[in-house]
Design an enzyme around this catalytic site. Structure first.
Site, PDB file in Angstrom:
ATOM      1  N   ASN A  48      32.726 -48.333  11.851  1.00  0.00           N
ATOM      2  CA  ASN A  48      31.664 -49.074  12.556  1.00  0.00           C
ATOM      3  C   ASN A  48      32.234 -50.053  13.583  1.00  0.00           C
ATOM      4  OD1 ASN A  48      30.458 -47.987  10.076  1.00  0.00           O
ATOM      5  ND2 ASN A  48      28.645 -49.128  10.705  1.00  0.00           N
TER       6      ASN A  48
ATOM      7  N   ASP B 128      20.645 -43.610   5.299  1.00  0.00           N
ATOM      8  CA  ASP B 128      21.821 -44.455   5.055  1.00  0.00           C
ATOM      9  C   ASP B 128      22.609 -43.943   3.858  1.00  0.00           C
ATOM     10  OD1 ASP B 128      21.897 -46.320   7.057  1.00  0.00           O
ATOM     11  OD2 ASP B 128      20.674 -47.800   5.995  1.00  0.00           O
TER      12      ASP B 128
ATOM     13  N   SER C 168      32.985 -39.555  14.973  1.00  0.00           N
ATOM     14  CA  SER C 168      32.410 -40.599  14.118  1.00  0.00           C
ATOM     15  C   SER C 168      32.622 -40.263  12.648  1.00  0.00           C
ATOM     16  CB  SER C 168      30.909 -40.679  14.413  1.00  0.00           C
ATOM     17  OG  SER C 168      30.248 -41.430  13.435  1.00  0.00           O
TER      18      SER C 168
ATOM     19  N   TYR D 265      35.489 -42.718  14.435  1.00  0.00           N
ATOM     20  CA  TYR D 265      35.306 -44.167  14.332  1.00  0.00           C
ATOM     21  C   TYR D 265      34.493 -44.511  13.098  1.00  0.00           C
ATOM     22  CZ  TYR D 265      35.464 -43.499  19.472  1.00  0.00           C
ATOM     23  OH  TYR D 265      35.742 -43.101  20.748  1.00  0.00           O
TER      24      TYR D 265
ATOM     25  N   LEU E 263      27.171 -36.011  33.737  1.00  0.00           N
ATOM     26  CA  LEU E 263      28.081 -34.895  33.430  1.00  0.00           C
ATOM     27  C   LEU E 263      27.346 -33.586  33.142  1.00  0.00           C
ATOM     28  CD1 LEU E 263      30.551 -36.850  31.147  1.00  0.00           C
ATOM     29  CD2 LEU E 263      31.165 -35.781  33.317  1.00  0.00           C
TER      30      LEU E 263
ATOM     31  N   THR F 115      30.510 -40.445  10.677  1.00  0.00           N
ATOM     32  CA  THR F 115      29.255 -39.838  10.240  1.00  0.00           C
ATOM     33  C   THR F 115      29.481 -38.371   9.811  1.00  0.00           C
ATOM     34  OG1 THR F 115      26.926 -39.619  10.820  1.00  0.00           O
ATOM     35  CG2 THR F 115      28.466 -39.054  12.538  1.00  0.00           C
TER      36      THR F 115
ATOM     37  N   LYS G  80      28.358 -34.588  16.867  1.00  0.00           N
ATOM     38  CA  LYS G  80      29.762 -34.972  16.659  1.00  0.00           C
ATOM     39  C   LYS G  80      30.496 -33.859  15.900  1.00  0.00           C
ATOM     40  CE  LYS G  80      29.531 -38.769  18.901  1.00  0.00           C
ATOM     41  NZ  LYS G  80      30.144 -38.810  20.241  1.00  0.00           N
TER      42      LYS G  80
ATOM     43  N   ILE H 182      32.328 -49.068  23.970  1.00  0.00           N
ATOM     44  CA  ILE H 182      33.719 -48.760  23.591  1.00  0.00           C
ATOM     45  C   ILE H 182      34.518 -48.340  24.828  1.00  0.00           C
ATOM     46  CG2 ILE H 182      35.186 -47.438  22.012  1.00  0.00           C
ATOM     47  CD1 ILE H 182      32.637 -46.974  20.298  1.00  0.00           C
TER      48      ILE H 182
ATOM     49  N   TYR I 222      22.154 -36.355  16.169  1.00  0.00           N
ATOM     50  CA  TYR I 222      23.284 -37.108  16.728  1.00  0.00           C
ATOM     51  C   TYR I 222      24.562 -36.791  15.945  1.00  0.00           C
ATOM     52  CZ  TYR I 222      26.665 -40.857  16.850  1.00  0.00           C
ATOM     53  OH  TYR I 222      27.852 -41.537  16.891  1.00  0.00           O
TER      54      TYR I 222
ATOM     55  N   SER J 102      23.130 -44.677  32.231  1.00  0.00           N
ATOM     56  CA  SER J 102      21.869 -44.554  31.499  1.00  0.00           C
ATOM     57  C   SER J 102      21.768 -45.603  30.395  1.00  0.00           C
ATOM     58  CB  SER J 102      21.727 -43.155  30.899  1.00  0.00           C
ATOM     59  OG  SER J 102      22.759 -42.930  29.967  1.00  0.00           O
ATOM     60  N   ASN J 103      22.934 -46.023  29.880  1.00  0.00           N
ATOM     61  CA  ASN J 103      22.916 -47.025  28.815  1.00  0.00           C
ATOM     62  C   ASN J 103      23.987 -48.079  29.099  1.00  0.00           C
ATOM     63  OD1 ASN J 103      22.114 -48.171  26.401  1.00  0.00           O
ATOM     64  ND2 ASN J 103      23.483 -46.915  25.154  1.00  0.00           N
TER      65      ASN J 103
HETATM   66  C1  UD1 Z   1      25.013 -45.958  12.451  1.00  0.00           C
HETATM   67  C2  UD1 Z   1      24.667 -44.511  12.442  1.00  0.00           C
HETATM   68  C3  UD1 Z   1      25.913 -43.720  12.670  1.00  0.00           C
HETATM   69  C4  UD1 Z   1      26.519 -44.117  13.999  1.00  0.00           C
HETATM   70  C5  UD1 Z   1      26.771 -45.613  14.012  1.00  0.00           C
HETATM   71  C6  UD1 Z   1      27.161 -46.044  15.420  1.00  0.00           C
HETATM   72  C7  UD1 Z   1      22.724 -44.287  10.961  1.00  0.00           C
HETATM   73  C8  UD1 Z   1      22.214 -43.795   9.670  1.00  0.00           C
HETATM   74  N1  UD1 Z   1      24.031 -44.150  11.190  1.00  0.00           N
HETATM   75  O1  UD1 Z   1      25.943 -46.204  11.396  1.00  0.00           O
HETATM   76  O2  UD1 Z   1      25.610 -42.339  12.683  1.00  0.00           O
HETATM   77  O3  UD1 Z   1      27.738 -43.426  14.196  1.00  0.00           O
HETATM   78  O4  UD1 Z   1      25.582 -46.316  13.685  1.00  0.00           O
HETATM   79  O5  UD1 Z   1      27.549 -47.373  15.391  1.00  0.00           O
HETATM   80  O6  UD1 Z   1      21.972 -44.792  11.779  1.00  0.00           O
HETATM   81  N2  UD1 Z   1      21.607 -52.589   8.301  1.00  0.00           N
HETATM   82  C9  UD1 Z   1      20.677 -53.494   7.825  1.00  0.00           C
HETATM   83  N3  UD1 Z   1      19.787 -54.017   8.711  1.00  0.00           N
HETATM   84  C10 UD1 Z   1      19.755 -53.682  10.033  1.00  0.00           C
HETATM   85  C11 UD1 Z   1      20.707 -52.752  10.492  1.00  0.00           C
HETATM   86  C12 UD1 Z   1      21.595 -52.217   9.600  1.00  0.00           C
HETATM   87  O7  UD1 Z   1      20.677 -53.832   6.637  1.00  0.00           O
HETATM   88  O8  UD1 Z   1      18.889 -54.185  10.766  1.00  0.00           O
HETATM   89  C13 UD1 Z   1      22.591 -52.041   7.360  1.00  0.00           C
HETATM   90  C14 UD1 Z   1      22.529 -50.528   7.217  1.00  0.00           C
HETATM   91  O9  UD1 Z   1      21.664 -50.186   6.189  1.00  0.00           O
HETATM   92  C15 UD1 Z   1      23.988 -50.197   6.909  1.00  0.00           C
HETATM   93  C16 UD1 Z   1      24.783 -51.276   7.639  1.00  0.00           C
HETATM   94  O10 UD1 Z   1      23.867 -52.336   7.891  1.00  0.00           O
HETATM   95  O11 UD1 Z   1      24.227 -50.331   5.555  1.00  0.00           O
HETATM   96  C17 UD1 Z   1      25.351 -50.796   8.956  1.00  0.00           C
HETATM   97  O12 UD1 Z   1      24.309 -50.209   9.706  1.00  0.00           O
HETATM   98  P1  UD1 Z   1      24.516 -49.765  11.225  1.00  0.00           P
HETATM   99  O13 UD1 Z   1      25.115 -50.869  11.993  1.00  0.00           O
HETATM  100  O14 UD1 Z   1      23.215 -49.212  11.707  1.00  0.00           O
HETATM  101  O15 UD1 Z   1      25.617 -48.615  11.140  1.00  0.00           O
HETATM  102  P2  UD1 Z   1      25.617 -47.260  10.287  1.00  0.00           P
HETATM  103  O16 UD1 Z   1      24.303 -46.957   9.722  1.00  0.00           O
HETATM  104  O17 UD1 Z   1      26.774 -47.314   9.361  1.00  0.00           O
END
Ligand code: UD1
Length: 338
Positions: free
Chosen positions: A180, A299, A125, A178, A59, A127, A154, A12, A150, A34-35
Site C-alpha cells: 500500500n 477487503d 499490485s 506494490y 496510450l 492485489t 494487473k 507514484i 482492476y 486524466s488523473n
Molecule cells: C486498495 C485496493 C487495491 C489497490 C490499492 C491501491 C480494494 C479492495 N483494494 O487496497 O486493489 O491496489 O487500494 O492503493 O479497494 N479503510 C477504512 N476506511 C476507509 C478506507 C480504507 O477502514 O475509508 C481500510 C480498508 O478496509 C483496508 C485499509 O483501510 O483495511 C486500507 O484500505 P485502502 O487504502 O483502500 O487499500 P486496500 O484496500 O488495501
C-alpha cells in the site's frame, strides 16, 4: 540514458521521475492527465532543477505510441504506470479498465518487442495474491482469482508480459507488486491528490484531519486480527519510487537472472487500521474523528510482504517508518489546502 515513464505525472510516477533524475537519467513522460495535472511537471522541476520531457496523449492511441517510439528511438527503458486504479469504478465499467490498462500495455510491448534490446518495469499490485494463505507473502504465493476488474488487469497484465518475454529474448521485464503506497515527497511539492472522495485509507485520514471530511469510517472490527481491523503493509512512496530505479538498473546492467522477474515491494511490516489511526494521532498531535462501521466488500483480512527477494536481489529495502510516511502525507495535505 533516456527513460520513458508513462503516467509520470501521477502519484507514484512523479516520485519515480524525481528519483530517476536524481540518478542522472533523462526522463520523458507520457501522461494523458486524466488523473493528474500538468503542473506536476513544474513541481518535479522545482525539486530536481531539471524539467523532464513531456508529451500529453493517451496510450490507447496506438498510432501515437508508434509515432512516439519513431521519434524517441533512443529510449533505453520504460517504466509503465499509466493505468486506471479505482477498484469500485472498475466494477462499474470493466471494459474501460480492460481497454485502459491492457490495450496500452500491448501497444507498448509491441513497440519494445521489435527492438534489439528493451527494458520494461510494470506497475503491479499485491492485489494479485488476494487473501494469501501464508503471511508474510512471498512472490511464490499463488495468484488468486481477482476480486475486481482492476485487480484482474494487473494479473492479466503480468501474464501478457510473461508470455511476451517467453518468445522475445531481447525483452527484459520486471513486475513490481506494490503493497500500500502512501506518503509524499519530503519537499511537499508532489503527493497523492485523489479526485473526489478518497477511497484509500491515508488520504481519507488526512482529509478528515484537515476538516474536508467529517468522519473516517473504519471498515470492520471483527476480522481475526489483534484489534479486529484489517492489516496492510504501508510503504512510503519515495521508497517505492527508489525500488523502480534499482529494478531498472538491474535490467540495464544485465543482472537479472531471467528475462521476466517479479518482486514484492513493501516494508515487510503489517499495521492494523487502528494502529495507523493511533500512529497518525500521535504524529499529528490531534484526535481523529472516526467510527467503526461494517466491513467493505472485497477487503481481505491481512496482507504484508516478505521482502527477502527484493532485499537480496535488488539490494533494496524500505527505509521510512509508518510515522515518517504518515508525517509526509500530513505535511502534504496541509500544504495543498493552505
Ligand atoms: C486498495 C485496493 C487495491 C489497490 C490499492 C491501491 C480494494 C479492495 N483494494 O487496497 O486493489 O491496489 O487500494 O492503493 O479497494 N479503510 C477504512 N476506511 C476507509 C478506507 C480504507 O477502514 O475509508 C481500510 C480498508 O478496509 C483496508 C485499509 O483501510 O483495511 C486500507 O484500505 P485502502 O487504502 O483502500 O487499500 P486496500 O484496500 O488495501
Amino acid at each position: 540514458m533516456k527513460i520513458l515513464v508513462t503516467g509520470g505525472l501521477g502519484f507514484i510516477g512523479s516520485h519515480t521521475v524525481v528519483e530517476l533524475q536524481n540518478k542522472g537519467y533523462e526522463v520523458v513522460i507520457i501522461d494523458n492527465c486524466s488523473n493528474s495535472s500538468a503542473d506536476v511537471l513544474d513541481r518535479i522541476t522545482k525539486i530536481t532543477g531539471i524539467k523532464p520531457l513531456f508529451e500529453q496523449f493517451d496510450l490507447r492511441e496506438k498510432n501515437k505510441v508508434q509515432d512516439f517510439f519513431n521519434r524517441h528511438n533512443d529510449v533505453s527503458g520504460v517504466i509503465h504506470f499509466a493505468a486506471s486504479k479505482a477498484v469500485g469504478e472498475s466494477v462499474e465499467n470493466p471494459l474501460l479498465y480492460y481497454e485502459n490498462n491492457l490495450s496500452t500495455l500491448v501497444y507498448l510491448l509491441q513497440q519494445l518487442s521489435s527492438k534489439s534490446s528493451a527494458h520494461f518495469i510494470f506497475s503491479s499490485s499485491c492485489t494479485v495474491y488476494g487473501q494469501a494463505d501464508e503471511l508474510p507473502i512471498t512472490e511464490n504465493a499463488p495468484v488468486k482469482a481477482a476480486e475486481s476488474p482492476y485487480g484482474n488487469t494487473k494479473q492479466i497484465g503480468e501474464e501478457i508480459i510473461r508470455d511476451t518475454c517467453k518468445v522475445t529474448s531481447d525483452l527484459n521485464a520486471i513486475s513490481l507488486r506494490y503493497f500500500n503506497p502512501i506518503g509524499a515527497h519530503p519537499s511537499s511539492e508532489i503527493g497523492e491528490l485523489p479526485i473526489g472522495v478518497p477511497q484509500n485509507l491515508i488520504p481519507y485520514i488526512t482529509q478528515t484531519a484537515i476538516g474536508l471530511r467529517e468522519q473516517l469510517s473504519v471498515f470492520g472490527d471483527d476480522y481475526p486480527t489483534s484489534d479486529g481491523t484489517c492489516i496492510r503493509d504501508y510503504i512510503h512512496v519515495v521508497d517505492l519510487a527508489k525500488a523502480h530505479v534499482v529494478a531498472l538498473q538491474r535490467l540495464l546492467e544485465h543482472k537479472n537472472v531471467s528475462n521476466y522477474e517479479v518482486f514484492n515491494v513493501g516494508t515487510g511490516t503489517g499495521s492494523t487500521v487502528l494502529e495507523v489511526i493511533q500512529s497518525f494521532e500521535k504524529m499529528s498531535n490531534q484526535k481523529l474523528n472516526y467510527k467503526i462501521v461494517g466491513r467493505r466488500e472485497g477487503d481481505i483480512t491481512a496482507a504484508y510482504a516478505d521482502t527477502t527477494k527484493a532485499n537480496n536481489e535488488l539490494g533494496w529495502q524500505a527505509k521510512s517508518s509508518l510515522d515518517d510516511s504518515l508525517g509526509s502525507a500530513w505535511k502534504w495535505e496541509q500544504k495543498v489546502r493552505s
